[in-house]
Design a protein around this motif. Structure first.
Motif, PDB file in Angstrom:
ATOM      1  N   MET A  40       0.816  -1.206   0.000  1.00  0.00           N
ATOM      2  CA  MET A  40       0.000   0.000   0.000  1.00  0.00           C
ATOM      3  C   MET A  40       0.848   1.254   0.000  1.00  0.00           C
ATOM      4  O   MET A  40       0.344   2.362  -0.109  1.00  0.00           O
ATOM      5  CB  MET A  40      -0.907   0.016   1.234  1.00  0.00           C
ATOM      6  CG  MET A  40      -2.229  -0.664   1.010  1.00  0.00           C
ATOM      7  SD  MET A  40      -3.245  -0.487   2.451  1.00  0.00           S
ATOM      8  CE  MET A  40      -2.828  -1.946   3.351  1.00  0.00           C
ATOM      9  N   TYR A  82       5.378   3.568   9.930  1.00  0.00           N
ATOM     10  CA  TYR A  82       3.927   3.454  10.017  1.00  0.00           C
ATOM     11  C   TYR A  82       3.514   1.993  10.215  1.00  0.00           C
ATOM     12  O   TYR A  82       2.672   1.684  11.053  1.00  0.00           O
ATOM     13  CB  TYR A  82       3.298   4.017   8.743  1.00  0.00           C
ATOM     14  CG  TYR A  82       1.796   3.873   8.700  1.00  0.00           C
ATOM     15  CD1 TYR A  82       0.971   4.842   9.257  1.00  0.00           C
ATOM     16  CD2 TYR A  82       1.203   2.762   8.115  1.00  0.00           C
ATOM     17  CE1 TYR A  82      -0.404   4.705   9.232  1.00  0.00           C
ATOM     18  CE2 TYR A  82      -0.167   2.610   8.079  1.00  0.00           C
ATOM     19  CZ  TYR A  82      -0.966   3.597   8.642  1.00  0.00           C
ATOM     20  OH  TYR A  82      -2.327   3.447   8.613  1.00  0.00           O
ATOM     21  N   GLU A 113      -7.240   2.322   4.802  1.00  0.00           N
ATOM     22  CA  GLU A 113      -5.803   2.510   4.929  1.00  0.00           C
ATOM     23  C   GLU A 113      -5.129   2.634   3.564  1.00  0.00           C
ATOM     24  O   GLU A 113      -4.152   3.360   3.398  1.00  0.00           O
ATOM     25  CB  GLU A 113      -5.201   1.322   5.701  1.00  0.00           C
ATOM     26  CG  GLU A 113      -3.801   1.607   6.186  1.00  0.00           C
ATOM     27  CD  GLU A 113      -3.118   0.371   6.713  1.00  0.00           C
ATOM     28  OE1 GLU A 113      -3.743  -0.707   6.699  1.00  0.00           O
ATOM     29  OE2 GLU A 113      -1.966   0.487   7.118  1.00  0.00           O
ATOM     30  N   ALA A 114      -5.679   1.921   2.587  1.00  0.00           N
ATOM     31  CA  ALA A 114      -5.086   1.972   1.256  1.00  0.00           C
ATOM     32  C   ALA A 114      -5.175   3.369   0.643  1.00  0.00           C
ATOM     33  O   ALA A 114      -4.434   3.702  -0.272  1.00  0.00           O
ATOM     34  CB  ALA A 114      -5.767   0.956   0.348  1.00  0.00           C
ATOM     35  N   ARG A 164      -9.620  -3.766  -0.738  1.00  0.00           N
ATOM     36  CA  ARG A 164      -8.453  -2.983  -0.360  1.00  0.00           C
ATOM     37  C   ARG A 164      -7.529  -2.762  -1.563  1.00  0.00           C
ATOM     38  O   ARG A 164      -6.926  -1.702  -1.703  1.00  0.00           O
ATOM     39  CB  ARG A 164      -7.694  -3.722   0.748  1.00  0.00           C
ATOM     40  CG  ARG A 164      -6.422  -3.031   1.154  1.00  0.00           C
ATOM     41  CD  ARG A 164      -5.809  -3.684   2.349  1.00  0.00           C
ATOM     42  NE  ARG A 164      -5.403  -5.055   2.054  1.00  0.00           N
ATOM     43  CZ  ARG A 164      -4.865  -5.855   2.959  1.00  0.00           C
ATOM     44  NH1 ARG A 164      -4.702  -5.447   4.189  1.00  0.00           N
ATOM     45  NH2 ARG A 164      -4.506  -7.063   2.642  1.00  0.00           N
ATOM     46  N   MET A 207      -7.713  -4.485  13.212  1.00  0.00           N
ATOM     47  CA  MET A 207      -8.318  -3.329  12.550  1.00  0.00           C
ATOM     48  C   MET A 207      -9.704  -3.688  12.030  1.00  0.00           C
ATOM     49  O   MET A 207      -9.955  -4.816  11.644  1.00  0.00           O
ATOM     50  CB  MET A 207      -7.434  -2.865  11.393  1.00  0.00           C
ATOM     51  CG  MET A 207      -6.226  -2.075  11.859  1.00  0.00           C
ATOM     52  SD  MET A 207      -5.058  -1.807  10.542  1.00  0.00           S
ATOM     53  CE  MET A 207      -5.814  -0.444   9.701  1.00  0.00           C
ATOM     54  N   ASN A 252       2.988   2.104   2.538  1.00  0.00           N
ATOM     55  CA  ASN A 252       3.218   2.638   3.877  1.00  0.00           C
ATOM     56  C   ASN A 252       4.688   2.552   4.252  1.00  0.00           C
ATOM     57  O   ASN A 252       5.394   1.634   3.848  1.00  0.00           O
ATOM     58  CB  ASN A 252       2.395   1.857   4.903  1.00  0.00           C
ATOM     59  CG  ASN A 252       0.923   2.099   4.722  1.00  0.00           C
ATOM     60  OD1 ASN A 252       0.504   3.183   4.353  1.00  0.00           O
ATOM     61  ND2 ASN A 252       0.133   1.070   4.944  1.00  0.00           N
ATOM     62  N   SER A 289     -11.445   0.477   8.369  1.00  0.00           N
ATOM     63  CA  SER A 289     -10.126   1.100   8.429  1.00  0.00           C
ATOM     64  C   SER A 289      -9.111   0.320   7.596  1.00  0.00           C
ATOM     65  O   SER A 289      -8.172   0.888   7.060  1.00  0.00           O
ATOM     66  CB  SER A 289      -9.651   1.256   9.872  1.00  0.00           C
ATOM     67  OG  SER A 289      -9.808   0.073  10.582  1.00  0.00           O
ATOM     68  N   LEU A 290      -9.321  -1.011   7.461  1.00  0.00           N
ATOM     69  CA  LEU A 290      -8.420  -1.809   6.621  1.00  0.00           C
ATOM     70  C   LEU A 290      -8.475  -1.331   5.171  1.00  0.00           C
ATOM     71  O   LEU A 290      -7.445  -1.165   4.518  1.00  0.00           O
ATOM     72  CB  LEU A 290      -8.834  -3.285   6.678  1.00  0.00           C
ATOM     73  CG  LEU A 290      -8.277  -4.098   7.836  1.00  0.00           C
ATOM     74  CD1 LEU A 290      -9.031  -5.404   7.976  1.00  0.00           C
ATOM     75  CD2 LEU A 290      -6.809  -4.361   7.630  1.00  0.00           C
ATOM     76  N   ARG A 320       1.425   0.997  13.334  1.00  0.00           N
ATOM     77  CA  ARG A 320       0.005   0.749  13.113  1.00  0.00           C
ATOM     78  C   ARG A 320      -0.334  -0.749  13.076  1.00  0.00           C
ATOM     79  O   ARG A 320      -1.434  -1.135  13.426  1.00  0.00           O
ATOM     80  CB  ARG A 320      -0.405   1.402  11.792  1.00  0.00           C
ATOM     81  CG  ARG A 320      -1.889   1.442  11.543  1.00  0.00           C
ATOM     82  CD  ARG A 320      -2.519   2.524  12.395  1.00  0.00           C
ATOM     83  NE  ARG A 320      -3.970   2.547  12.202  1.00  0.00           N
ATOM     84  CZ  ARG A 320      -4.813   1.771  12.887  1.00  0.00           C
ATOM     85  NH1 ARG A 320      -4.355   0.932  13.783  1.00  0.00           N
ATOM     86  NH2 ARG A 320      -6.112   1.836  12.674  1.00  0.00           N
ATOM     87  N   HIS A 321       0.592  -1.563  12.589  1.00  0.00           N
ATOM     88  CA  HIS A 321       0.255  -2.977  12.404  1.00  0.00           C
ATOM     89  C   HIS A 321       0.960  -3.907  13.388  1.00  0.00           C
ATOM     90  O   HIS A 321       0.395  -4.884  13.836  1.00  0.00           O
ATOM     91  CB  HIS A 321       0.562  -3.422  10.977  1.00  0.00           C
ATOM     92  CG  HIS A 321      -0.330  -2.785   9.958  1.00  0.00           C
ATOM     93  ND1 HIS A 321      -1.657  -3.076   9.857  1.00  0.00           N
ATOM     94  CD2 HIS A 321      -0.079  -1.861   9.006  1.00  0.00           C
ATOM     95  CE1 HIS A 321      -2.196  -2.354   8.878  1.00  0.00           C
ATOM     96  NE2 HIS A 321      -1.254  -1.602   8.354  1.00  0.00           N
TER      97      HIS A 321
END
Lengths: 270, 556
Positions: free
Chosen positions: A169, A175, B386-387, B436, B378, A171, B382-383, A179-180
Motif C-alpha cells: 500500500m 507506520y 488505509e489503502a 483494499r 483493525m 506505507n 479502516s483496513l 500501526r500494524h
C-alpha cells in the motif's frame, strides 16, 4: 461481567485493595509513618495501633500504607520503563533483522543469563541506592525479557501477509511498525506487564531487605520486613504484616494476570 | 461389484454437539462395498469430515451420536469395546489426512514411523518388517527407500510426505482407507500423481476408499460412487458418472455450476506501451550459511521476461517451486531482483526514484491467505481505508465515501465496515482483500492465488466478482495460480512457468486447446477436464488428444 471466574474476582479484590492502600498512604495515614514514640516500643496490635508498633514506636499500619505507595510507584515506573524500552528495541530488531539484530540479541541474551536481581544489584552499586536508582536498575534488569518476547512476536508477525500488504500500500516502515505490529503485540505485553509488576514488587522488597533499596527511615515493605527480622521473637507482627502484604499482592497480581491472558487471547475472542 | 455385501454400512446416523444440541449430521445413510471408491463431496461445514471420523469413532468427545448404526465388516462400531476399536483402527481402517506437513511426526525417522503400525498390529520379526517397509516405500515411488528410512519428514516435499503417509497406511493392507482431502494442499501435477498412486495401491490390495473432497473434478475422475452432502444431510448419492451427468438435486446442480468454466475470449487491444514490462528478471535467494561453508544461492527466477497490456489479465501458472509467487512478489516490489528490469508504463521502477511512489500507488496486490492478509486488530472499514492513506487528491469525506462504495462493489453491506476480520468468513475476508486492492483504482493488480483458499461455491462467487471489477475498472492483472480451471475462466493470456523460467506463453485458448510444451501438457492432463451435458451435469473428457490437438466437447 459475564463468566467472571472466582480467581478473577479474588485477584481484582486483592489488587484493588493494594491500589486503595497505596493512594490512601500517599494522602493520609492514621499516624505519621516516621513519627517516633519511644513509650510505645514494640507494642502489640491494639485498638489504637491496629497492627502494633515497631522498635521506634512507629505505627505499623501507617508505615505499611506509606510503604504501599512507595512500592506501587516504584513497581509501576519500573514496568513502564522496561516495557517501553524493551518494546522499542524488540520491534526495531525484529522488524529489520540484519546485523544490528544479531548484535543486540547477543548482548540481550548475555543480560538474560544473569538473574535479574543480581543485575539490579550491580547496577545499584553504580547508580546509588535511592528511589530512582532502584527504578533505573530494575527497569534495565527486566528490559531483556521484554525484548525477547516482543521480538519473538514481531518475527512471527512479519511473516504474515498483512505486513506485506501494508508495504504494497506504500506505507513507510515506521507506520507499519506503529500501526500494524505494535497493536498486535499489545496482548502478550499486557500479560507480561502484569506479571512483571509482581516480580518487580518482589525484587524491590528483596533489595530493600538487603539494605540496597529505599534508604530508611522511609518505609517500604521490603525494608520493614528487614528491620522486623531482629525482633522476630519479641514482636512477630513486625515481619508478618509486611510479608503478608507482599504475598497477597503477588497472589492478586498473578490471578489477575491469568485472567487478562485468557481475555486477550485471540482464540478466546468472539 | 453389485452383489458384494457392504464393507461399511452407515444407517440413519445423526450426530450432535452434546452441550449445545447443534446437529452436525442428520440421519445419513450410505455404504461402501469392498474394493470400491466412494467420494463424499460437500463444502466446508457440510459434515463430511465428521461423518468419516465417526466411522472409526474418532469424532471429538463433545460430539455425540444420537441415532443410527455404523457397521464395519458386519460388526457394530457403536457397541464395540475400546480395545477392539483400537485393533480395528490402522489394521482394518486406515486414514490419510489433508495436511502432509503435520500428519507425520516431525521428530521421528520415517522408518520408525512406518514400523509403528506393523509393530502394533502384526506379529513379525524386525527383519520381515524391514523388508515390508522397504518394499512399500519403493512401491510408492521413493527413489532410495533404504536411505529414506533414516530420513526425517522435513527432508521431503509435501507430495513425497503424502506418499509416505500412504505407504504407512497401506503397509497394513486395511480393508478401508479414509482419505480426508488427501491432496488439497498439493499442486496439480503432484496431486494427480498421488491420487493415481492411491487408486492403484488400493486396487492392488482390494482396499475400499472413502474419499472426502470439495473438489468435484477429482471425485468425478477417481470415484465409483459419490455422496453429495450439504449442511449435515445427504442430498444425493449414486453412481458417479450417472449422477454427475444428470444431477437431480438443486444443490448438486449448484455445486456443478460453480465449477470454473471458460468464457468466450475477449479482444484486448495491443497498446504501444505495455502497462508492465519485465525484462530478464533474475532473483537469487541467499542460501543458508553454515559456519564454514558459504552456500550456493538458490536461483528462483532465471531470466523471466513478460509484458502485460493495459486492461489485460495475464495468468502465471506452474507447480509449487516454479517461481510464480516469487515473480509476483518481485514485480510488487517486495523482493529485490538480482538482475533485470521492470518497466511500468514504459518507465523503469527503482526503489529510490520519485516515479516509484507513483508505481507503488498504482500497483496493488491480493494475497492468497485471507486469514493472514488482514490485520486482526483493525476494522474492515479502516483496513480498506488505509489503502487511501497516501491519496492526496481525496478529502477525508471523499475517502469514506469511496470505502463505502468499494465495500458495496465487493458485495459487503455497510455494517461490515465496523466489524473485525475474525467475525468474517473466508470468502468475505477475501472480498475485503480485493476491496483494499482496488479502492485506490490502481492500474495494475497482482493477485497471488486469490481463490485457492476458498470453497468451491465461494470460489466461484469471488472469482466472478474479481472478473467483474476488472472489467469495470479496467486494471491490468497478473493472476498467479496453480489452479488451471480458474485460470481458464479468467485469463486473457497464459504464461506457464517451471523451475524459474517461462516454458510457454500464449493466448488462453491456444494454451488450453493445443499446448506445445511438454510441461504444459503435463499440467493440463493433471486436472480432469469436465464438459457440460444437456441436463446441467458434467462429464469427463479430454482437452486435447495425444498429439496436442484440440478435441470437440471432450471427444478426440
Amino acid at each position: 461481567m459475564r463468566n467472571l471466574a472466582p480467581n478473577t474476582l479474588i485477584g481484582s479484590a486483592l489488587v484493588g485493595t493494594l491500589l486503595a492502600g497505596a493512594f490512601m498512604g500517599a494522602v493520609w495515614t492514621p499516624y505519621d509513618p516516621l513519627g517516633l514514640n519511644f513509650k510505645l516500643k514494640l507494642a502489640g496490635p491494639s485498638a489504637a495501633h491496629w497492627l502494633g508498633t515497631d522498635e521506634f514506636g512507629r505505627d505499623v499500619l501507617s508505615r505499611l500504607l506509606a510503604g504501599a505507595a512507595t512500592s506501587f510507584w516504584i513497581s509501576l515506573l519500573t514496568v513502564v520503563l522496561a516495557v517501553a524500552a524493551g518494546t522499542l528495541i524488540g520491534i526495531l530488531t525484529g522488524y529489520f533483522r540484519g546485523w544490528v539484530d544479531r548484535i543486540v540479541m547477543t548482548f540481550n541474551d548475555a543480560l538474560l543469563a544473569f538473574p535479574g536481581i543480581l543485575l539490579a544489584l550491580g547496577l545499584l552499586a553504580v547508580v546509588g541506592a535511592n528511589k530512582y536508582g532502584i527504578i533505573l536498575a530494575l527497569g534495565l534488569a527486566y528490559t531483556p525479557t521484554v525484548v525477547r518476547i516482543v521480538r519473538g512476536n514481531v518475527l512471527s508477525l512479519r511473516e504474515r501477509e498483512f505486513i506485506e500488504a501494508s508495504r504494497v500500500m506504500g506505507n513507510s516502515n515506521a507506520y507499519t511498525m506503529f500501526r500494524h505490529i505494535l497493536p498486535n503485540c499489545i496482548a502478550p505485553l499486557t500479560v507480561l506487564a502484569t506479571s512483571m509488576f509482581g516480580w518487580v514488587l518482589l525484587a524491590e522488597s528483596a533489595l530493600s531487605f538487603l539494605g540496597l533499596g529505599v534508604p530508611p527511615p522511609a518505609p517500604t515493605w521490603g525494608n520493614m520486613l528487614a528491620s522486623g527480622r531482629p525482633f522476630i521473637s519479641q514482636a512477630v507482627w513486625l515481619a508478618i504484616f509486611p510479608g503478608l502484604c507482599i504475598s497477597l499482592t503477588l497472589l492478586g497480581i498473578n490471578l489477575l494476570g491469568d485472567a487478562l491472558r485468557d481475555k486477550l487471547d485471540p482464540r478466546m475472542r468472539g | 461389484m453389485q452383489e458384494k455385501s457392504p464393507l461399511l454400512d452407515v444407517r440413519g446416523l445423526s450426530l450432535e454437539v452434546a452441550r449445545t444440541g447443534i446437529k452436525i449430521l442428520k440421519n445419513i445413510s450410505f455404504d461402501v462395498k469392498a474394493g470400491e471408491i466412494v467420494g463424499i463431496v460437500g463444502e466446508s461445514g457440510s459434515g463430511k469430515s465428521m461423518a468419516a471420523r465417526a466411522i472409526i469413532a474418532l469424532n471429538p468427545s463433545a460430539v455425540q451420536r444420537t441415532t443410527g448404526t455404523i457397521s464395519f465388516e458386519g460388526r457394530d462400531i457403536g457397541t464395540m469395546h475400546k480395545r477392539d476399536l483400537q485393533a480395528l483402527r490402522g489394521a482394518r481402517v486406515g486414514m490419510v489426512f489433508q495436511e502432509p506437513m503435520t500428519s507425520l511426526n516431525p521428530s521421528m525417522r520415517i522408518g520408525r514411523q512406518l514400523e509403528e503400525g506393523l509393530r502394533l498390529h502384526r506379529r513379525l520379526t524386525s527383519r520381515e518388517r524391514h523388508r515390508l517397509i522397504v518394499e512399500m516405500l519403493a512401491r510408492v515411488g521413493l527413489n532410495d527407500p533404504q536411505t529414506a528410512l533414516a530420513a526425517m519428514p522435513h527432508h521431503f516435499s509435501g507430495g513425497m510426505r503424502q506418499r509416505i503417509m500412504l505407504a504407512a497406511v497401506m503397509l497394513l493392507k486395511p480393508a478401508l482407507l479414509i482419505a480426508d482431502e488427501p491432496t488439497t494442499a498439493l499442486d496439480a501435477v503432484v496431486q494427480r500423481d498421488v491420487l493415481e498412486l492411491m487408486v492403484d495401491l488400493t486396487r492392488e490390495n482390494n482396499t475400499a476408499v472413502l474419499m472426502i473432497s470439495h473438489d468435484l473434478a477429482m471425485v468425478a475422475k477417481y470415484s465409483d460412487r459419490v455422496v453429495v452432502m450439504s449442511q449435515g444431510e445427504i442430498v444425493e448419492q449414486g453412481d458417479t458418472r450417472n449422477l454427475l451427468r444428470a444431477p437431480q438435486h438443486p444443490y448438486t446442480r449448484k455445486l456443478l455450476s460453480a465449477l470454473p468454466h471458460r468464457v468466450p475470449a475477449r479482444a484486448v487491444e495491443v497498446s504501444p506501451i505495455a502497462r508492465i514490462n519485465v525484462d530478464g528478471l533474475v532473483v537469487d535467494f541467499a542460501a543458508r550459511r553454515s559456519l564454514l561453508r558459504k552456500g550456493q544461492p538458490k536461483r528462483a527466477l532465471n531470466g523471466v521476461s513478460l509484458s502485460v497490456m493495459p486492461g489485460e489479465v495475464v495468468a502465471v501458472v506452474g507447480g509449487s517451486g516454479s517461481g510464480k509467487t516469487t515473480l509476483g512478489r518481485t514485480i510488487a516490489g517486495l523482493i529485490k531482483p538480482t538482475d533485470g528490469k521492470i518497466l511500468f508504463n514504459g518507465k523503469p521502477i527503482q526503489i529510490s526514484a520519485t516515479d516509484y511512489v507513483d508505481y507503488r500507488l498504482n500497483c496493488q496486490m491480493v494475497f492468497q491467505d485471507p486469514y493472514s492478509s488482514l490485520d486482526p486488530r483493525m476494522t474492515i472499514g479502516s483496513l480498506v481505508g488505509e489503502a487511501l492513506r497516501h491519496s492526496t487528491e481525496l478529502t477525508n469525506k471523499e475517502k469514506n465515501m469511496r470505502v463505502a462504495d468499494v465495500l458495496d462493489e465487493v458485495g459487503l453491506s455497510p455494517e461490515f465496515a465496523s466489524r473485525f476480520p475474525h467475525q468474517l468468513s473466508g470468502g468475505q475476508r477475501q472480498r475485503v482483500a480485493i476491496a483494499r486492492a482496488v479502492v485506490r483504482r490502481p492500474q495494475f493488480v497482482i493477485a497471488d492465488e486469490p481463490v485457492s483458499a476458498l470453497d468451491v461455491t465461494v470460489r466461484a462467487q469471488v472469482l466472478k466478482l474479481f472478473a467483474e471489477l476488472q472489467r469495470k475498472h479496467g486494471f491490468s492483472c497478473l493472476f498467479i495460480s496453480h489452479d488451471l480451471a480458474v485460470v481458464e475462466q479468467i485469463a486473457d493470456r497464459v504464461i506457464v512457468m517451471n523451475h524459474g523460467v517461462i516454458v510457454e506463453e500464449g493466448r488462453r485458448d491456444a494454451i488450453f486447446d493445443s499446448p506445445q510444451h511438454e510441461y504444459t501438457r503435463k499440467l493440463l492432463q493433471a486436472i480432469p477436464a469436465l464438459f457440460g451435458t444437456e441436463n446441467g451435469g458434467v462429464e469427463l473428457g479430454w482437452r486435447f488428444d495425444d498429439a496436442g490437438r484440440k478435441t470437440v466437447n471432450g471427444r478426440p
